[in-house]
Design an enzyme around this catalytic site. Structure first.
Site, short mmCIF file in Angstrom:
data_model
loop_
_atom_site.label_atom_id
_atom_site.label_comp_id
_atom_site.label_asym_id
_atom_site.label_seq_id
_atom_site.Cartn_x
_atom_site.Cartn_y
_atom_site.Cartn_z
N LYS A 171 -23.88 19.81 -49.29
CA LYS A 171 -24.83 20.48 -48.93
C LYS A 171 -25.66 20.14 -47.40
CE LYS A 171 -20.92 23.91 -48.97
NZ LYS A 171 -20.37 23.76 -47.85
N ARG A 181 -21.45 33.10 -35.14
CA ARG A 181 -19.76 33.58 -34.83
C ARG A 181 -20.27 34.00 -33.93
NH1 ARG A 181 -19.74 31.53 -39.62
NH2 ARG A 181 -17.54 30.31 -40.68
N SER A 188 -23.16 33.48 -41.14
CA SER A 188 -21.91 32.87 -40.54
C SER A 188 -21.72 33.67 -39.97
CB SER A 188 -21.00 33.03 -42.12
OG SER A 188 -21.53 32.37 -42.88
N ARG A 223 -31.94 26.96 -50.35
CA ARG A 223 -31.35 27.73 -51.13
C ARG A 223 -31.54 27.23 -53.02
NH1 ARG A 223 -28.00 31.13 -48.41
NH2 ARG A 223 -26.94 30.62 -47.26
N ASP A 254 -21.64 28.32 -51.99
CA ASP A 254 -23.62 28.55 -51.33
C ASP A 254 -24.59 29.26 -52.72
OD1 ASP A 254 -23.01 26.97 -49.13
OD2 ASP A 254 -23.28 29.28 -48.24
N GLN A 296 -16.31 26.23 -42.00
CA GLN A 296 -16.23 25.34 -41.16
C GLN A 296 -15.24 24.52 -40.32
OE1 GLN A 296 -19.76 23.54 -42.03
NE2 GLN A 296 -20.98 25.07 -42.80
N ARG A 327 -26.50 19.71 -54.37
CA ARG A 327 -26.93 21.15 -54.97
C ARG A 327 -26.83 20.14 -56.19
NH1 ARG A 327 -25.96 25.80 -50.73
NH2 ARG A 327 -28.08 24.92 -49.17
#
Ligand code: S3P
Length: 463
Positions: free
Chosen positions: A368, A47, A43, A416, A341, A190, A372
């Protein structure tokens, strides 16, 4: 160690090369030991490149995650006019063009697998009077963009998307963006960030009201770049964030701390593999990211936070983790945004715990990189673990010892899911295999060598 099997060859667009689909197999392993540093936070890395590109002058970034998601963001920022160079020592130099200074890209911006990349960049483009087309891979093209399109429309941007607000889409930014006050319908960092970034180009104050606090890396980093950002805490966790637009961002130096979402894999692996004792260095424990660690400790996990410190405006620590007898718990649903997550790998820890682990309040998991909840439930069942799927989570019936294993797990292009089930196979009676491992490179390119260095027996190659 068995060699990988190539199943198919498939061309990928943009910066992504043709790759093979690779199966990977995790074998019951001996104790994991050693000290590692996981890659930079995803993240924060996105940015840093985006805000660096919007500052006036040179920003230097160390510890950037060089995973495919972040590299796609770097490429998109270049297409929009920022100059971005990687030095041989791993420092990234970003020469920003200033808020309002981005140019129209000549070709489509391809974000690969990355929801963060595409949604945040839609916000940035919305604040510029330019047109850009946004594309992504098959997984990203299924994910909802309407949640970003709605507020950006209110700010004056126009968007043509595939049915259901899906990619590819073309966005024309506002000639002069309108500052809005936007209550978020879903708890999403987000969406919050997209509105704040669009607000940089608008006169006056743009306000986002969050129902539940989500990760605040955008707010922290905007402040570091000199933007006027104010956060007010309201009742019941509501948070109001205001940014003053037509900002001039001042370049800065950013040291990206280790990613707690990546650290989660070796941490859970050590907890479930008997005799393990590992240290993971330099992880950010930003309170909006640390929910998994609180949960694992409540489950009886031996996790110590060492050398707690502040690095570049984020709280950081080294984690020492030892194998532990875990017990099932009810995870507080309000904790979901701080560990959103991490549910797939928490479900793996839960499979080894004594008793039930109840996870609710995590309906966002359905949208996601894959669904998931469905993907984890199917993977657990394939490995002889009892699980009840809920609309907003799942209940895992812990084994209180080594689960059976022996399953082959579909990863649905989700990094993931891939890493979580490889962790499962380190502690089960029989090996666990996954259908393809190459998506791991989107967030954790060194996953295999790092895990193998700790003693994990994982056969195959991921790229
Ligand atoms: C992210 C926010 C979260 C998270 C994603 C990264 C970010 O998504 O799942 O991996 O960097 O802002 P949502 O904002 O959609 O919850």
């Amino acid at each position: 160690m068995s060699r990988f099997r190539a199943f198919a060859r498939r061309p990928l667009s943009g910066p992504f090369k043709a790759r093979n689909f690779m199966t990977l197999t995790a074998h019951p392993s001996r104790a994991l030991t050693g000290e590692i540093a996981v890659p930079g936070d995803k993240s924060i890395s996105h940015r840093a490149l985006m805000l660096g590109g919007l500052a006036v002058g040179e920003t230097r970034v160390t510890g950037l995650l060089e995973g495919e998601d972040v590299l796609a963001t770097a490429e998109a920022m270049r297409q929009l006019g920022a100059e971005i160079i990687r030095e041989a020592d791993g420092t990234w130099r970003v020469f920003g063009v200033g808020v309002g200074g981005l140019k129209e890209p000549a070709t489509a911006l391809d974000f690969g697998n990355s929801g963060t990349g595409v949604r945040l960049m839609m916000g940035i483009v919305a604040g510029h009077p330019i047109t850009a087309t946004f594309t992504g891979d098959a997984s990203l093209s299924k994910r909802p963009m309407g949640r970003v399109i709605t507020p950006l429309n209110e700010m004056g941007a126009s968007v043509h998307a595939r049915e259901g607000g899906r990619l590819p889409l073309t966005l024309t930014g506002a000639e002069r963006a309108l500052p809005i006050t936007y209550p978020l319908p879903v708890a999403s960092a987000q969406v919050k960030s997209a509105v704040l970034f669009a607000g940089l180009g608008a006169p006056g104050q743009t306000t986002v009201i969050e129902p539940k606090p989500t990760r605040d890396h955008s707010e922290r980093m905007l402040k570091a770049f000199g933007a006027d950002v104010v956060t007010e805490e309201g009742p019941k966790g509501v948070r109001v964030v205001r940014v003053t637009g037509e900002a001039e961002l001042t370049p800065c130096q950013i040291a990206v701390p280790g990613d707690p979402s990546s650290a989660a894999f070796p941490v859970v692996a050590a907890l479930i593999t008997p005799g393990s004792d590992i240290t993971v260095r330099g992880i950010t424990l930003n309170p909006h990211r640390a929910g998994l660690y609180a949960t694992l400790i409540e489950m009886g996990g031996h996790i110590e936070f060492l050398n707690e410190r502040d690095e570049g405006g984020e709280p950081v620590a080294d984690l020492r983790v030892r194998a532990s007898a875990l017990k099932g718990i009810e995870v507080p649903p309000e904790r979901a945004p701080s560990m959103i997550d991490e549910y797939p790998v928490l479900a793996i820890a839960a499979a080894f715990a004594e008793g039930k682990t109840v996870m609710r309040g995590a309906e966002e998991l359905r949208v996601k990189e894959s669904d998931r909840i469905a993907a984890v439930a199917a993977g657990l069942i394939a490995n002889g673990i009892e699980v009840e799927e809920l609309p907003d989570g799942m209940i895992v019936q812990g084994h209180g010892g080594e689960p059976q294993g022996g399953g082959h797990v579909a990863t649905h292009m989700d990094h993931r899911i891939a890493m979580s089930f490889l962790v499962l196979g380190l502690g089960t009676k029989k090996p666990v295999s996954i259908d393809e491992g190459h998506m791991i490179a989107t967030s954790f390119p060194d996953f295999l060598p790092l895990m193998r260095g700790l003693g994990a027996e994982i056969a195959g190659e991921s790229a």
